[in-house]
Design a protein around this motif. Structure first.
Motif, PDB file in Angstrom:
ATOM      1  N   HIS A 174     -10.266  61.183  82.498  1.00  0.00           N
ATOM      2  CA  HIS A 174     -11.252  61.428  83.569  1.00  0.00           C
ATOM      3  C   HIS A 174     -12.610  60.853  83.204  1.00  0.00           C
ATOM      4  CE1 HIS A 174      -8.830  63.874  86.252  1.00  0.00           C
ATOM      5  NE2 HIS A 174      -8.385  64.562  85.209  1.00  0.00           N
ATOM      6  N   TYR A 175     -12.953  60.914  81.923  1.00  0.00           N
ATOM      7  CA  TYR A 175     -14.251  60.385  81.502  1.00  0.00           C
ATOM      8  C   TYR A 175     -14.301  58.863  81.625  1.00  0.00           C
ATOM      9  CZ  TYR A 175     -17.909  58.686  78.437  1.00  0.00           C
ATOM     10  OH  TYR A 175     -18.982  57.987  77.926  1.00  0.00           O
ATOM     11  N   ILE A 176     -13.258  58.197  81.124  1.00  0.00           N
ATOM     12  CA  ILE A 176     -13.241  56.731  81.155  1.00  0.00           C
ATOM     13  C   ILE A 176     -13.072  56.223  82.572  1.00  0.00           C
ATOM     14  CG2 ILE A 176     -12.035  54.666  80.313  1.00  0.00           C
ATOM     15  CD1 ILE A 176     -11.209  56.363  77.861  1.00  0.00           C
ATOM     16  N   GLY A 177     -12.213  56.891  83.350  1.00  0.00           N
ATOM     17  CA  GLY A 177     -11.998  56.509  84.736  1.00  0.00           C
ATOM     18  C   GLY A 177     -10.902  55.486  84.949  1.00  0.00           C
ATOM     19  N   PHE A 178     -10.403  54.905  83.871  1.00  0.00           N
ATOM     20  CA  PHE A 178      -9.311  53.924  83.981  1.00  0.00           C
ATOM     21  C   PHE A 178      -8.588  53.888  82.642  1.00  0.00           C
ATOM     22  CE2 PHE A 178      -7.189  49.839  83.969  1.00  0.00           C
ATOM     23  CZ  PHE A 178      -6.742  49.715  85.281  1.00  0.00           C
ATOM     24  N   ILE A 179      -7.265  54.002  82.675  1.00  0.00           N
ATOM     25  CA  ILE A 179      -6.493  54.049  81.434  1.00  0.00           C
ATOM     26  C   ILE A 179      -5.382  53.002  81.441  1.00  0.00           C
ATOM     27  CG2 ILE A 179      -6.987  56.469  80.960  1.00  0.00           C
ATOM     28  CD1 ILE A 179      -4.266  57.178  82.137  1.00  0.00           C
ATOM     29  N   THR A 180      -4.999  52.584  80.244  1.00  0.00           N
ATOM     30  CA  THR A 180      -3.922  51.614  80.049  1.00  0.00           C
ATOM     31  C   THR A 180      -2.957  52.151  78.995  1.00  0.00           C
ATOM     32  OG1 THR A 180      -5.153  50.439  78.327  1.00  0.00           O
ATOM     33  CG2 THR A 180      -5.447  49.679  80.605  1.00  0.00           C
ATOM     34  N   PRO A 181      -1.739  51.600  78.927  1.00  0.00           N
ATOM     35  CA  PRO A 181      -0.746  52.105  77.965  1.00  0.00           C
ATOM     36  C   PRO A 181      -1.172  51.989  76.502  1.00  0.00           C
ATOM     37  CG  PRO A 181       0.327  50.772  79.643  1.00  0.00           C
ATOM     38  CD  PRO A 181      -1.152  50.587  79.833  1.00  0.00           C
ATOM     39  N   GLY A 182      -2.174  51.158  76.195  1.00  0.00           N
ATOM     40  CA  GLY A 182      -2.605  51.000  74.815  1.00  0.00           C
ATOM     41  C   GLY A 182      -3.064  52.295  74.177  1.00  0.00           C
ATOM     42  N   MET A 183      -3.554  53.234  74.979  1.00  0.00           N
ATOM     43  CA  MET A 183      -4.036  54.494  74.423  1.00  0.00           C
ATOM     44  C   MET A 183      -2.897  55.352  73.882  1.00  0.00           C
ATOM     45  SD  MET A 183      -5.081  56.447  77.971  1.00  0.00           S
ATOM     46  CE  MET A 183      -6.321  57.353  77.094  1.00  0.00           C
ATOM     47  N   ALA A 184      -1.656  55.027  74.263  1.00  0.00           N
ATOM     48  CA  ALA A 184      -0.496  55.756  73.752  1.00  0.00           C
ATOM     49  C   ALA A 184       0.264  54.937  72.716  1.00  0.00           C
ATOM     50  CB  ALA A 184       0.448  56.125  74.906  1.00  0.00           C
ATOM     51  N   GLY A 185      -0.297  53.809  72.301  1.00  0.00           N
ATOM     52  CA  GLY A 185       0.416  52.874  71.447  1.00  0.00           C
ATOM     53  C   GLY A 185       0.352  53.188  69.956  1.00  0.00           C
ATOM     54  N   PHE A 186       1.117  52.412  69.206  1.00  0.00           N
ATOM     55  CA  PHE A 186       1.259  52.593  67.766  1.00  0.00           C
ATOM     56  C   PHE A 186      -0.072  52.461  67.040  1.00  0.00           C
ATOM     57  CE2 PHE A 186       1.832  50.209  63.716  1.00  0.00           C
ATOM     58  CZ  PHE A 186       2.319  51.249  62.954  1.00  0.00           C
ATOM     59  N   PHE A 187      -0.874  51.476  67.400  1.00  0.00           N
ATOM     60  CA  PHE A 187      -2.115  51.233  66.682  1.00  0.00           C
ATOM     61  C   PHE A 187      -3.100  52.387  66.864  1.00  0.00           C
ATOM     62  CE2 PHE A 187      -0.491  46.855  67.054  1.00  0.00           C
ATOM     63  CZ  PHE A 187      -0.510  46.525  65.708  1.00  0.00           C
ATOM     64  N   HIS A 188      -3.070  53.031  68.021  1.00  0.00           N
ATOM     65  CA  HIS A 188      -3.924  54.199  68.217  1.00  0.00           C
ATOM     66  C   HIS A 188      -3.447  55.355  67.332  1.00  0.00           C
ATOM     67  CE1 HIS A 188      -5.876  57.329  71.109  1.00  0.00           C
ATOM     68  NE2 HIS A 188      -6.646  57.072  70.059  1.00  0.00           N
ATOM     69  N   SER A 189      -2.135  55.514  67.186  1.00  0.00           N
ATOM     70  CA  SER A 189      -1.603  56.545  66.295  1.00  0.00           C
ATOM     71  C   SER A 189      -2.058  56.315  64.861  1.00  0.00           C
ATOM     72  CB  SER A 189      -0.067  56.565  66.348  1.00  0.00           C
ATOM     73  OG  SER A 189       0.407  57.109  67.558  1.00  0.00           O
ATOM     74  N   ILE A 190      -2.010  55.056  64.413  1.00  0.00           N
ATOM     75  CA  ILE A 190      -2.454  54.729  63.053  1.00  0.00           C
ATOM     76  C   ILE A 190      -3.942  55.018  62.894  1.00  0.00           C
ATOM     77  CG2 ILE A 190      -2.763  52.859  61.387  1.00  0.00           C
ATOM     78  CD1 ILE A 190       0.113  53.853  61.719  1.00  0.00           C
ATOM     79  N   GLU A 191      -4.713  54.734  63.932  1.00  0.00           N
ATOM     80  CA  GLU A 191      -6.149  55.009  63.895  1.00  0.00           C
ATOM     81  C   GLU A 191      -6.404  56.505  63.728  1.00  0.00           C
ATOM     82  OE1 GLU A 191     -10.101  53.781  66.499  1.00  0.00           O
ATOM     83  OE2 GLU A 191      -8.202  54.110  67.528  1.00  0.00           O
ATOM     84  N   LEU A 192      -5.638  57.335  64.433  1.00  0.00           N
ATOM     85  CA  LEU A 192      -5.806  58.783  64.341  1.00  0.00           C
ATOM     86  C   LEU A 192      -5.450  59.288  62.944  1.00  0.00           C
ATOM     87  CD1 LEU A 192      -4.273  59.826  67.794  1.00  0.00           C
ATOM     88  CD2 LEU A 192      -6.693  59.828  67.166  1.00  0.00           C
ATOM     89  N   VAL A 193      -4.345  58.774  62.393  1.00  0.00           N
ATOM     90  CA  VAL A 193      -3.944  59.167  61.036  1.00  0.00           C
ATOM     91  C   VAL A 193      -5.016  58.752  60.030  1.00  0.00           C
ATOM     92  CG1 VAL A 193      -2.260  58.767  59.188  1.00  0.00           C
ATOM     93  CG2 VAL A 193      -1.481  59.141  61.529  1.00  0.00           C
ATOM     94  N   THR A 194      -5.568  57.564  60.218  1.00  0.00           N
ATOM     95  CA  THR A 194      -6.620  57.077  59.310  1.00  0.00           C
ATOM     96  C   THR A 194      -7.849  57.974  59.368  1.00  0.00           C
ATOM     97  OG1 THR A 194      -5.831  54.815  59.683  1.00  0.00           O
ATOM     98  CG2 THR A 194      -7.986  55.064  58.649  1.00  0.00           C
ATOM     99  N   MET A 195      -8.191  58.463  60.553  1.00  0.00           N
ATOM    100  CA  MET A 195      -9.318  59.388  60.682  1.00  0.00           C
ATOM    101  C   MET A 195      -9.083  60.645  59.858  1.00  0.00           C
ATOM    102  SD  MET A 195     -10.213  59.134  64.760  1.00  0.00           S
ATOM    103  CE  MET A 195     -10.801  57.605  65.509  1.00  0.00           C
ATOM    104  N   VAL A 196      -7.846  61.150  59.879  1.00  0.00           N
ATOM    105  CA  VAL A 196      -7.510  62.337  59.100  1.00  0.00           C
ATOM    106  C   VAL A 196      -7.670  62.055  57.612  1.00  0.00           C
ATOM    107  CG1 VAL A 196      -5.649  63.908  58.431  1.00  0.00           C
ATOM    108  CG2 VAL A 196      -5.924  63.267  60.828  1.00  0.00           C
TER     109      VAL A 196
END
Length: 311
Positions: free
Chosen positions: A228-250
């Protein structure tokens, strides 16, 4: 209040103070945007850290749950005219049910096999979003309606900052209370040794399933709010590289550290913005920073710095 609990609650008060005063130091909409993205990323990372850092169960597919929440809000509000809060709740419930159904077979695995199973789950969700073009817009993405509550629309960077900050503060409070509860102690015992935990009567499967579902639901809620904040979404937000980014943040912020999760989310959300000056070399500089962090601060920033301060 015991000495062990005081630092955590003091940290919560400091976080609340920082979140309250930060808007006074943000000069324009761009900085508000970065702060909002940090807060929403931190919500996901706190949930993931409960799973990885406190329970010892890795997930390489958490962006899939984030994407499910985002697309649930997008599809339900756009195609079916659901109210945004209803769509958010439905997305969180559906994600929680999916996580519950998959948790028992998946969490029986350990080590690299568990990592591969969660990776596969994330890939399946990403492919499904890509291929279901009629509802999700496929690779082109989908626009998301504005977020409103009781007819009042959330608009402008200051209102969105207030929503993101309140959500982060709530999730931080919930996580700290969970860690200090018998459930939290059971999760940490499982991380230490599942065999020993079972010997003393802890139902390890039940606790692992609960924290897996909780982390998935938090990811879904953050995904819905982000959509809702961004207003437009694409499948990349559910992709592998985003998962790796989240794990890296942890990992960078600190395993088994709620405030480390927030710091890790802040650093890895800010770094791409800061490194944009290194045109063509930003990925190399980013990788070098991560390597240096793991070499010199292997426990993550917050636990390593806290340990050095005590020693």
């Amino acid at each position: 209040m015991s000495n062990a609990l005081f630092p955590r609650h003091r940290g919560l008060l400091i976080l609340a103070l920082v979140l309250a005063l930060l808007p006074l130091a943000l000069p324009n909409a761009y900085y508000f945007d970065v702060a909002i993205r940090i807060a929403l990323n931190a919500v996901v990372v706190i949930g993931l850290n409960l799973l990885m850092g406190y329970t010892g169960q890795i997930s390489l597919g958490h962006a899939g749950f984030y994407g499910l929440g985002a697309y649930a809000s997008a599809v339900l509000t756009t195609h079916f005219n659901w109210p945004p809060l209803g769509a958010l709740a439905a997305g969180a419930a559906a994600t929680g049910l999916l996580a519950f159904a998959l948790a028992r077979p998946v969490l029986k695995l350990k080590g690299h096999t568990l990592a591969m199973a969660t990776l596969g789950l994330g890939i399946i969700i990403s492919i499904a979003i890509n291929n279901e073009g009629q509802w999700t817009g496929g690779p082109d993405g989908i626009a998301v309606n504005a977020f409103s509550v009781l007819g009042l629309e959330v608009a402008g960077e200051k209102q969105w900052y207030a929503v993101a900050a309140a959500l982060l503060l709530l999730v931080t409070w919930l996580a700290l209370n969970l860690i200090d509860s018998p459930v939290g102690r059971a999760l940490q015992a499982i991380h230490g040794s599942e065999v020993a935990s079972r010997v003393v009567g802890i139902d390890t499967t039940r606790f692992k399933v609960r924290v897996f579902v909780l982390s998935a639901v938090l990811a879904s809620i953050a995904g819905s709010v982000s959509a809702h904040y961004i207003g437009f979404i694409t499948p990349g937000m559910a992709g592998f590289f985003h998962s790796i980014e989240l794990v890296t943040m942890v990992v960078v912020g600190g395993m088994a550290s709620v405030f480390g999760s927030i710091l890790g989310a802040a650093l890895l959300t800010l770094l791409p913005q800061v490194l944009s000056a290194f045109e063509g070399w930003e990925v190399v500089v980013f990788g070098a920073i991560l390597m240096a962090t793991m070499i010199f601060l292997p426990r993550g920033l917050v636990p390593s710095l806290a340990r050095r301060a005590k020693g």
